[in-house]
Every structure is written in C-alpha cells, then in structure tokens.
Design a protein around this motif. Sequence first.
Motif, PDB file in Angstrom:
ATOM      1  N   PRO A  12      -2.355   8.690   2.425  1.00  0.00           N
ATOM      2  CA  PRO A  12      -2.992   8.588   3.746  1.00  0.00           C
ATOM      3  C   PRO A  12      -3.546   7.193   4.015  1.00  0.00           C
ATOM      4  CG  PRO A  12      -4.506   9.556   2.192  1.00  0.00           C
ATOM      5  CD  PRO A  12      -3.223   9.333   1.432  1.00  0.00           C
ATOM      6  N   LYS A  13      -3.431   6.306   3.022  1.00  0.00           N
ATOM      7  CA  LYS A  13      -4.080   4.999   3.146  1.00  0.00           C
ATOM      8  C   LYS A  13      -3.264   4.060   4.045  1.00  0.00           C
ATOM      9  CE  LYS A  13      -6.043   5.671  -1.410  1.00  0.00           C
ATOM     10  NZ  LYS A  13      -6.032   5.298  -2.816  1.00  0.00           N
ATOM     11  N   THR A  14      -3.972   3.126   4.638  1.00  0.00           N
ATOM     12  CA  THR A  14      -3.326   2.159   5.514  1.00  0.00           C
ATOM     13  C   THR A  14      -4.006   0.800   5.316  1.00  0.00           C
ATOM     14  OG1 THR A  14      -2.656   1.713   7.795  1.00  0.00           O
ATOM     15  CG2 THR A  14      -4.864   2.621   7.477  1.00  0.00           C
ATOM     16  N   MET A  15      -3.510  -0.194   6.038  1.00  0.00           N
ATOM     17  CA  MET A  15      -4.058  -1.543   5.903  1.00  0.00           C
ATOM     18  C   MET A  15      -5.264  -1.735   6.807  1.00  0.00           C
ATOM     19  SD  MET A  15      -2.127  -2.822   3.640  1.00  0.00           S
ATOM     20  CE  MET A  15      -2.640  -4.526   3.686  1.00  0.00           C
ATOM     21  N   LYS A  16      -6.136  -2.610   6.381  1.00  0.00           N
ATOM     22  CA  LYS A  16      -7.296  -2.968   7.190  1.00  0.00           C
ATOM     23  C   LYS A  16      -7.263  -4.458   7.452  1.00  0.00           C
ATOM     24  CE  LYS A  16     -12.371  -2.587   7.237  1.00  0.00           C
ATOM     25  NZ  LYS A  16     -13.557  -2.104   6.485  1.00  0.00           N
ATOM     26  N   GLU A  17      -7.343  -4.847   8.708  1.00  0.00           N
ATOM     27  CA  GLU A  17      -7.278  -6.253   9.071  1.00  0.00           C
ATOM     28  C   GLU A  17      -8.662  -6.862   9.095  1.00  0.00           C
ATOM     29  OE1 GLU A  17      -5.133  -7.039  12.599  1.00  0.00           O
ATOM     30  OE2 GLU A  17      -3.305  -5.978  11.972  1.00  0.00           O
ATOM     31  N   PHE A  18      -8.743  -8.132   8.694  1.00  0.00           N
ATOM     32  CA  PHE A  18     -10.006  -8.862   8.698  1.00  0.00           C
ATOM     33  C   PHE A  18      -9.866 -10.109   9.567  1.00  0.00           C
ATOM     34  CE2 PHE A  18     -10.023  -6.431   4.776  1.00  0.00           C
ATOM     35  CZ  PHE A  18     -11.317  -5.942   4.741  1.00  0.00           C
TER      36      PHE A  18
ATOM     37  N   CYS B 118       0.133   1.462  -1.954  1.00  0.00           N
ATOM     38  CA  CYS B 118      -0.512   2.763  -1.757  1.00  0.00           C
ATOM     39  C   CYS B 118      -1.987   2.732  -2.137  1.00  0.00           C
ATOM     40  CB  CYS B 118       0.216   3.835  -2.562  1.00  0.00           C
ATOM     41  SG  CYS B 118       1.926   4.061  -2.072  1.00  0.00           S
ATOM     42  N   GLY B 119      -2.550   1.529  -2.313  1.00  0.00           N
ATOM     43  CA  GLY B 119      -3.983   1.452  -2.560  1.00  0.00           C
ATOM     44  C   GLY B 119      -4.326   0.737  -3.851  1.00  0.00           C
ATOM     45  N   ASN B 120      -5.605   0.476  -4.022  1.00  0.00           N
ATOM     46  CA  ASN B 120      -6.136  -0.259  -5.157  1.00  0.00           C
ATOM     47  C   ASN B 120      -6.793   0.722  -6.127  1.00  0.00           C
ATOM     48  OD1 ASN B 120      -7.367  -2.039  -6.929  1.00  0.00           O
ATOM     49  ND2 ASN B 120      -8.984  -2.629  -5.484  1.00  0.00           N
ATOM     50  N   VAL B 121      -6.254   0.805  -7.349  1.00  0.00           N
ATOM     51  CA  VAL B 121      -6.780   1.761  -8.314  1.00  0.00           C
ATOM     52  C   VAL B 121      -8.223   1.439  -8.714  1.00  0.00           C
ATOM     53  CG1 VAL B 121      -4.478   2.220  -9.221  1.00  0.00           C
ATOM     54  CG2 VAL B 121      -5.907   0.506 -10.342  1.00  0.00           C
ATOM     55  N   SER B 122      -8.625   0.172  -8.552  1.00  0.00           N
ATOM     56  CA  SER B 122      -9.950  -0.265  -9.006  1.00  0.00           C
ATOM     57  C   SER B 122     -11.037  -0.104  -7.950  1.00  0.00           C
ATOM     58  CB  SER B 122      -9.882  -1.738  -9.424  1.00  0.00           C
ATOM     59  OG  SER B 122      -8.897  -1.936 -10.412  1.00  0.00           O
TER      60      SER B 122
END
Length: 442
Positions: free
Chosen positions: A436-442, A371-375
Amino acid sequence: MDLKIGNFFVKDIQFGETTSYNDGILTINKEEALNFVKEDEHITDADLLIVKPGDEVRLVPVKEAIEPRVKVESGETIFPGYTGKVAPAGNGITHALKGCSVLVVGKHWGGFQDGLIDMSGEGAKYTYFSKLKNIVLVADTDEDFEKREQQKKNRALRMAGHKLAEYIATCVKDLKPEEVEKYELDEITKRNKEVSDLPSVVLVMQPQSQMEEMGYNDLVYGWDANHMVPTFMHPNEVLDGAVISGSFMPCSSKWSTYDFQNNPTIKKLYREHGKTINFLGVIMSNLNVALEQKKRAALFVAQMAKSLGADGAIVAEEGYGNPDADFIECIVALEDIGVKTVGITNECTGRDGQSQPLVTLDEKADAIVSCGNVSELIKLPPMKTVIGELQSLARDGLSGGWADDEILGSSVKEDGSIIMENNAMFCGDQVVGWSPKTMKEF
C-alpha cells in the motif's frame, strides 16, 4: 495447464457446532479443529481465535499466513510434497475461502523471522493481513531445542497451520463456488500469431533459499529451495500450492504462503496476457550465499529467458541485504542479453533514510519499484488485546525489535506501547505486488 479456482467470499467467521459454509458465513467447530491440530504430538498447547478488521488486537509473534483451500477432484492435498505426496499442482479445480486467512502465532517464543500484525489503529495500515478476517492458531510445541534460538524453523507450527487451512476449507469442497477464476496458458510454441507478436514477458521470482541447513527455506513441491537451480515453472503451479513460505527472512520481507497462493503480480500478468503482453511464465530462481553461486544462477536465468524469447522481465526478490547481490546480478544479466527488466524490492536505507538502499547497485538496474524501507521506525500505542506474547518482540530477536537500545530503550514499553523497525511488520512490504506504500515528495 488449466486451473480453476472456485471462490467462496467469507463475510463473517464464527464458532459453532459444525464446520460449514453458508451464505458467506464460515462456521468452525473449535473443539474438533483443535483436536485435529493436536493430532501432531509436537503441538503441546493450542487455541483457536477469530480476529477481524477493526478489532483492537495485536498479534505477535506471527509465523505464517495461509489461505484455506481444498482440491476438489484429485484427492490430493493443497501443498503437494509437503502435507501430502508429490503430485502435480496447477491443474484441475481448487476451492478457496476468500477474504480470510489462517494465521499461525507463537504462544510465547518468537524469532528473527517472525512478525507483528495490528488489526486496527495506526499499525493496521502497514500489513495486508489487517484487512482480512483471520482464523488464528496460537500454539506452542515441544521443540525446546530452538525456543531460545534467534533463528527458528517453526516446523511444527507452520505445518499445523497448513494442515488446518485445508481442514477448514474441506467444508466447501462439494459446494458450488460463487465465482470461478480461470488460469490457462497455451504452450509457448503453439500460441496464435496475435499473442506471439505481443511483447513477451517472464516473471523471475527469487524466494528465500540461502540457508544451507534444511528447514528454514521456502519449499517447492516440498523440496528445499536451497537445492534448486533456476527452474521454469508454470504460473499456475505457484498459485496452486507448489510453493510455500519458509522461516528465515526478516518478516517485512517475507512472502507468506498466502502471498504465493494469491500473487498479485502473476494475476496482473495473466490479465494483460493476450492484450498488451505475451506472458511466458515464471522462472523460479534462488538466493545464494557465495558470489560464484549468485553469478551462476543469474546466467541460468538469463539463458532461460533468452531461450524462451523474452523481451521483458520482472525480477522480485524475497528479502534484502545479501539477496540484493542476487537481485542486481540477475537484472544485469538480463539487461546484458537485451531483456528489458524491472525489479521489485524493498530497501534498507537506515532509520534516517540516508544509507545505500541496496547492498549492491549497478547502472543497468535503472527501473526498480521500491516497496518501502525496512529500517523505518514505527511507534504504536498500546493495544487492548495481545494474542501471543508482546514481550517476544523485545526478548526473542525479532528482526525489527530489540531488548534494549541506548537511546530508544526496549521495543516494548511498560504501558504496552511499542517502538520497532518496519522489519518486524508481518509481510509488511509485500514485494509480491500489493504494497500500500507510495512515494512522498519533498
């Protein structure tokens, strides 16, 4: 258990002569509501404000969010064991004001467990509560002993918010709801063959309960969750006020009381019950400090799931760091007895995203929803209006803010702009199921 939640969809909120609900308009008599709040002698100063999606408003330090509700038939409070005597939750009729919340904001002092909400702009996308019409109780208390403590119990402010939520919702107690949600599960051993033959799934919830001193942890029927061992609960109890938020976790990881009342994972499992799964219910587990305690809780959870006949489980943790050990221990124990398990959590991967995401890992934990990165660093421009005190983000040890950094300086800049970690975004990671977060591809 047979629970009916009668919904009233709030289109707008305004102040007026009478606290009432009519055709989607919630009207609140501000003076009477504040007088009600100030019946608690520990509330020394209070104001009531209304903020809506799109308003140029920043709120900090935010301490709690509650959906306004009222019990219709029983005469009990909506938070049994906390704002009233211990009584069953999960049965009968509850009326709810939808699309809004009561937000509790400190007039000055914040702490590790408090957060920030932006109602518009870039920051609004980080928290669900920017999408709601919010009744904001901004107040101060006489709890001088903890004002400058990094870790606060926020007892008086949180209870004021819970009581205010019910006070406001009383205006719809005798009205006919616009929609009725029905939540009912047959006894596990008495379900028909069509349901029993479906894959059986249990939800394991790990609410924050690590603090051995009382007053910080989540409450179950008013009982500090630190006292609990894993306990089987009906999902209706969670949806109907048996569990309320505490005052401990870094704020993006927090489950507010609103989140318990509207838990999307529970509601999704209900929607699939009898179609694709047999929803068994909720194992309410705990988060511990000592490794032996963590192992003991995981064994309880696994034994309970197996005895219930679970084929699959979802495990959701409130928090990160030390609780990661409970989270992974529980997943491994379930997998070891043949219960296929999916975990839901956020990560602490560092500001550069390159640190180990969870404190402890295991190859059996091979299905985890992030669900995301707290940092993650978040930079936000100045906001026209601040409710509360902006400096609290830097001064008071909010988990994502700081007074000074050798590279970044203070979290709060002279022009009112801010830089902070996602840690301080109020309920920003929404592990309960609506991130609402999702993955981002690189």
